[in-house]
Scaffold this active site. Structure first.
Site, PDB file in Angstrom:
ATOM      1  N   ASP A  84      50.472 109.572 -36.122  1.00 48.95           N
ATOM      2  CA  ASP A  84      51.878 109.640 -36.515  1.00 48.95           C
ATOM      3  C   ASP A  84      52.813 109.651 -35.312  1.00 48.95           C
ATOM      4  O   ASP A  84      52.681 110.479 -34.407  1.00 48.95           O
ATOM      5  CB  ASP A  84      52.091 110.905 -37.353  1.00 48.95           C
ATOM      6  CG  ASP A  84      53.369 110.885 -38.150  1.00 48.95           C
ATOM      7  OD1 ASP A  84      54.418 110.527 -37.591  1.00 48.95           O
ATOM      8  OD2 ASP A  84      53.329 111.229 -39.346  1.00 48.95           O
ATOM      9  N   SER A 118      56.671 106.871 -39.194  1.00 48.14           N
ATOM     10  CA  SER A 118      55.985 107.382 -40.375  1.00 48.14           C
ATOM     11  C   SER A 118      56.583 106.776 -41.648  1.00 48.14           C
ATOM     12  O   SER A 118      56.624 105.564 -41.784  1.00 48.14           O
ATOM     13  CB  SER A 118      56.043 108.914 -40.371  1.00 48.14           C
ATOM     14  OG  SER A 118      55.132 109.470 -41.283  1.00 48.14           O
TER      15      SER A 118
END
Length: 407
Positions: A220, A54
């Site tokens: 993610d 991320s």
């Protein structure tokens, strides 16, 4: 290093950096690593492998693209990049898009053939920022020259739910086999902004990202592996710097009256903290326990048959019991800088802050999306301060940088 014990990594062992996810909190990680980097370079232990999830994926690419520069200059450039980041470079305004989102949702509800809503926020500005603000050409050049041995970003496959690590660099020529125990797969690639965008695609909030090379949709990487410690070891690192925005220890059990039921924001904050921190804490403790076993003369092999080795590590993150300071800084920024007429300049933030209501969790949750310069600067300073606390205990002795205990 000097006075090595049997089994210690050699002096020229590859140093790898693990960068956890955290949205706008990535500024804290940048402040932490930028402060540690010159000292690591002074001790001839500058990182050669970067693995991130991320916001950590963004930092991994950013610091790897600067690895050809002197350490202090690279640190300064990284912080300059973060301080130049604004919210409109990450997300398009949400409120004007609400009518279109509602129409799309209703259309899909009554007509299954219509595309569903895949994410609430428009991340096209982030895609453009990643494409234009990161020096991709220099990143690839640093790996071609061998200055950087590997850069990898962690994603989650929307179809299988497995963690998929996309790797570039000399170490990508001989990738680890899939990790059946942890459901981790490795893919050699040439990294682009799409890989970082996929790694940062927060479920529900951000739309998944399609990666043509894998013919699949990704979200993610923090869903399953927010701090990819084992992957950086699998890519050859024998000393690991773990950079995160949550402490390495759990809070002690709290005693007190029950009080009213927790608000939704409080529950979400606890779930988010568990996703981001629990696996990192357990993996780091496992790493330390294996090190302790090996140092005491024990032996062992991984499930894949590889002999265990001592892996020294350095944790860079909030001190124990101080994991809520980024949330406090976010609340401070909101209450100090975004009052009165200034709230009209960012209605999205004003509405979200209002919906979350007062209380501790308001700042905690908003800290992940608060890409305002005031918060970025506060987060960087916190990271720098916590890094300096680490360096103050090291002095001129590089041996004190690294740990081999179970924290």
């Amino acid at each position: 290093m000097t006075d090595q014990e049997p089994g210690d990594p050699p002096d020229d062992a590859t140093v790898g950096v693990v960068l956890a996810g955290g949205g706008a909190r990535g500024a804290y990680e940048a402040g932490m690593l930028a402060t540690l980097l010159p000292t690591l370079a002074e001790f001839r232990q500058r990182p050669e492998a970067f693995v991130g999830t991320s916001a950590g994926a963004l930092n991994a690419v950013l610091f790897a693209s600067l690895a050809h520069l002197p350490a202090q200059q690279a640190a300064d450039e990284a912080l300059r990049a973060w301080r130049g980041l604004t919210r409109d470079q990450v997300l398009a305004p949400f409120l004007p898009a609400v009518p279109a989102l509602l129409r799309q949702y209703l259309a899909a509800l009554f007509d299954p053939g219509r595309p569903p809503v895949s994410g609430l926020l428009d991340t096209r500005p982030l895609r453009e920022t990643l494409r234009t603000k990161l020096d991709w050409r220099q990143l690839h050049a640093n790996m071609l020259s061998g200055t950087v041995q590997a850069v990898a970003v962690a994603t989650t496959s929307c179809s299988s739910g497995r963690t998929e690590i996309f790797v570039e660099g000399p170490r990508a020529a001989d990738l680890p086999e899939s990790d059946a125990d942890r459901a981790v797969d490795y893919f050699r690639t040439v990294l682009t902004e799409e890989h970082v965008l996929a790694s940062a695609a927060i479920p529900v909030a951000f739309p998944p990202v399609y990666l043509a090379e894998a013919d699949g949709w990704y979200m993610d990487g923090g869903v399953r592996l927010n701090a990819p410690i084992k992957p950086v070891i699998s890519l050859g690192a024998r000393r690991v710097v773990i950079v995160a925005t949550t402490p390495l220890r759990y809070l002690p059990r709290a005693h007190g009256p029950g009080g009213p039921a927790p608000a939704v924001a409080d529950v979400v904050a606890q779930v988010l903290n568990g996703v981001l921190a629990d696996r990192m804490i357990e993996d780091t403790r496992t790493l330390g326990k294996v090190d302790e076993l090996l140092r005491s003369g024990g032996r062992g092999r991984s499930p894949g048959g590889r002999p265990y080795e001592v892996i020294e590590y350095l944790f860079g993150g909030p001190p124990p019991g101080q994991g809520d300071r980024l949330g406090e800084r976010a609340a401070y920024v909101l209450d100090t800088y975004f009052r009165g007429l200034r709230q009209l300049a960012d209605l999205d933030l004003a509405v979200l802050s209002f919906l979350l209501g007062p209380g501790h969790s308001r700042g905690e949750l908003l800290s992940y999306l608060l890409f305002q310069p005031e918060f970025i600067d506060e987060a960087i300073r916190l990271g720098q301060r916590d890094a300096q606390l680490i360096l103050d205990t090291v002095g001129d002795d590089p041996n004190k940088l690294w740990r081999t205990d179970a924290c």
